[in-house]
Design a protein around this motif. Sequence first.
Motif, mmCIF file in Angstrom:
data_model
loop_
_atom_site.group_PDB
_atom_site.id
_atom_site.type_symbol
_atom_site.label_atom_id
_atom_site.label_comp_id
_atom_site.label_asym_id
_atom_site.label_seq_id
_atom_site.Cartn_x
_atom_site.Cartn_y
_atom_site.Cartn_z
ATOM 1 N N ASP A 1 0.810 -1.217 0.000
ATOM 2 C CA ASP A 1 0.000 0.000 0.000
ATOM 3 C C ASP A 1 0.843 1.267 0.000
ATOM 4 O OD1 ASP A 1 -2.371 -1.446 0.038
ATOM 5 O OD2 ASP A 1 -2.339 -1.609 2.225
ATOM 6 N N SER A 2 2.053 1.208 0.573
ATOM 7 C CA SER A 2 2.859 2.419 0.682
ATOM 8 C C SER A 2 4.345 2.184 0.432
ATOM 9 C CB SER A 2 2.681 3.051 2.071
ATOM 10 O OG SER A 2 3.062 2.136 3.088
ATOM 11 N N GLU A 3 4.711 0.967 0.030
ATOM 12 C CA GLU A 3 6.113 0.707 -0.271
ATOM 13 C C GLU A 3 6.253 -0.492 -1.203
ATOM 14 O OE1 GLU A 3 8.598 -0.568 2.993
ATOM 15 O OE2 GLU A 3 6.912 -1.515 4.027
ATOM 16 N N ILE A 4 7.374 -0.491 -1.919
ATOM 17 C CA ILE A 4 7.762 -1.639 -2.734
ATOM 18 C C ILE A 4 8.953 -2.287 -2.035
ATOM 19 C CG2 ILE A 4 8.504 -2.456 -4.994
ATOM 20 C CD1 ILE A 4 7.441 0.175 -6.158
ATOM 21 N N VAL A 5 8.835 -3.572 -1.718
ATOM 22 C CA VAL A 5 9.879 -4.268 -0.962
ATOM 23 C C VAL A 5 10.584 -5.274 -1.865
ATOM 24 C CG1 VAL A 5 10.367 -5.774 0.995
ATOM 25 C CG2 VAL A 5 8.625 -4.001 1.204
ATOM 26 N N LYS A 6 11.916 -5.289 -1.789
ATOM 27 C CA LYS A 6 12.708 -6.283 -2.505
ATOM 28 C C LYS A 6 13.119 -7.381 -1.537
ATOM 29 C CE LYS A 6 17.023 -6.956 -5.100
ATOM 30 N NZ LYS A 6 18.253 -6.308 -5.629
#
Length: 746
Positions: free
Chosen positions: A180-185
Amino acid sequence: MFNFKNVCYKAFAICLTGAVALSSTGCKIGFGGKKKGNSNIKVENGGAFKIDEEVGDGIAMVVEDSTVAYANGYFLFDVYSTDDATAGNTLYVYNVEDDELNSYEVPDYYERFQPTKDGNVYAVNYDYTKNNPPIELISLDSKGEVKQKVESKDFFKEKKNNNISDLRVDGDGNCYVLGDSEIVKLNDKFKRESSIKFKDSVDGIGFDNDDNLICSMYDPEEGTSSVYECDFKKGEIGESVAEFDGYGWYASTISKGFDDYVFTMACENGIYGFKEDGSNEILLHFLNSNIDSSGNNLIKVIDKENSIAVLNNGSEEEPLNQICKLVKIPDKEFAKKEVITFGSPNIDYSVKTSIVEFNKQSDKYRVEIVDYEGDNPIDTFKTEITAGNIPDIIDTSALSSKSLVSKNLLEDLTPYFDKDKDVKKDDILDAVIRACSIDDKIYTVSPGFNISSLVTSTDRTDADHWTYDEFLDMVDGLKKDEVAYNYNTKFTYFNAFVLNNVDEFIDFEKGKCNFDSETFKRLLEFCNSGSQDVAGGEENDDGNDKIVKKRFKNDLYLSIGFQGNPSYICLYDQMFKGKANYIGYPSDKCSGTYMMLSSSFSMYSKSAVKDGAWELLKYFLSREYQGKSLDSYLIPTRKDNFEDYCKQFTTTEKYTDEWGHKVVPASGMDSAAMFEGEIKPLTEDQIDIFRDLVDKSTLATISFYNDKLSTILSEELEAYYNGDKSVDNVCDSIQNRVTTYINESK
């Protein structure tokens, strides 16, 4: 405050029933910026592909189009059965290079599938069968067994927002998860490595041709969207890769590019490749490839010459989905057919699908759709027509056929009916022929329609028709809370009693109108007696519920609008206790039962391919086309198909018709205007009521599509409804302005 423009557009949505919205995958976005792409690209001979090879046997199940993915050399999709809700889903994983197809059953709560380079699959697990289930990222092996998993709350920093909107997997097994508020690798062990925080909405993610993650974002201040680099080293959204103008792009279809294309992306027309300078080129054009445009996520471009897709070679009711390898058609081979241009400001899904089928069947002609996308496609369409840029087939649904005929722009289709062996004038319902004719010449055709009438009780009146004054005299004799028409608002009154036939107050040929008549003044006063619309056009449901229930209790319900489906005749018989009178809306010139064509098509009088244009027009009038398109809420225009349509409402036994539709007897409960009653098969007397309504119906004018007239009514009616003008003043003003306009337009 009353907003007339909201009324008009909402009225159009209600009046023109039968239109089908385009169903597509992903987020549909509109872009704008300095390096502009545009979904409204007119393609002559580009992006045409054909089936080269079919992989495996057809799959007689429904494809979950949101699950289709192509990455790391694998093409996968999820299917489910419509016959057995407990059967679960099946995931198909196809190794494109090795030509190997694997499949295994998966729970229906697995989603967001993405393949890894070794043939395993990452997915999202949200087991809704449990109470408060966690959202998990899982890894499946080639047998569908879960090998590792992690809860999203363990890698998202904001524990409250742990939803997984999308995910992608690179060649090293790293997984990029959109929240919803971040893109995680995450690495291949599902351990968090880095992330990018964002404030504005990210619509979709994908890879560029260097395996770098990119994303599409919307800028609420500028009202535009762009595709950006994702800089995980800095933990921020990077530079813009491309900015777009136009509508119809699907953010979830961002895919890895090839050659000099940074990435690819689908829109309503097809799949495009985007270069470093932000420009784009067509790679695969849906219509030119005879592919249904709703399946924008079912096709993946591998390179300029090859694509992979899952295509339905069956029907919607009995799907037979087939994995297909596609190859590009050489331009010389593609250019052999004569081109028929089809112009429409708002072409719908069913028409596009029909054109695809026509192109497949025709050995001589190919239809090319001219789209008029943008903020106001109707204005663009009209401007192009006025400028003389006229397609062979014109969608006249949003135009005045009379105006086009007066300018000699439409072909008289009567001779084509006369000489054709397959479709004759007598094959079409008489009411439809009347609606499509001007001065006894047929200028338009339509595959389907709906009707709208007015029902009251014979205790109110046993007349078979009433004029405006007769209706208003009756209304004047009632108390305010005894008048009921579905919803008692200014909007519903204006829509039903004025908008359907506003041309009744205008004589375009003589340049005269009678908006200053006592009848029109009384009609506006009646409309103004309705309640003020809430939020610019939304009715107050709670208040109307109480009013309607009170009227039923006191047996004071005046009338209800009849809209389409014949099954409602059962309800009206119960509602009015066997005394229903289908009298129609008040009118001084017609029956008061109105016909709304689902679409109407005409031939340009100077078309260079008139024989081909007629082939397409008569395709919409064929028994097979209208039979396969059977819909309980869209009435076919052919007489034989009309009888088939009526049969489904009278049958007392289930049957399968010649087109494969499974028909069961009408049953169950339904409601109309807060009245709930039982639906049963109609008797012959009841279906004859419906036949009579169709036979006496006349074409609804819906004149607000005349922009100037719409503006005049918008300004004047808003002033009147808001109390800024008296009824005399507003009628005089409308009279003067419309009279001037229609004479200047001659």
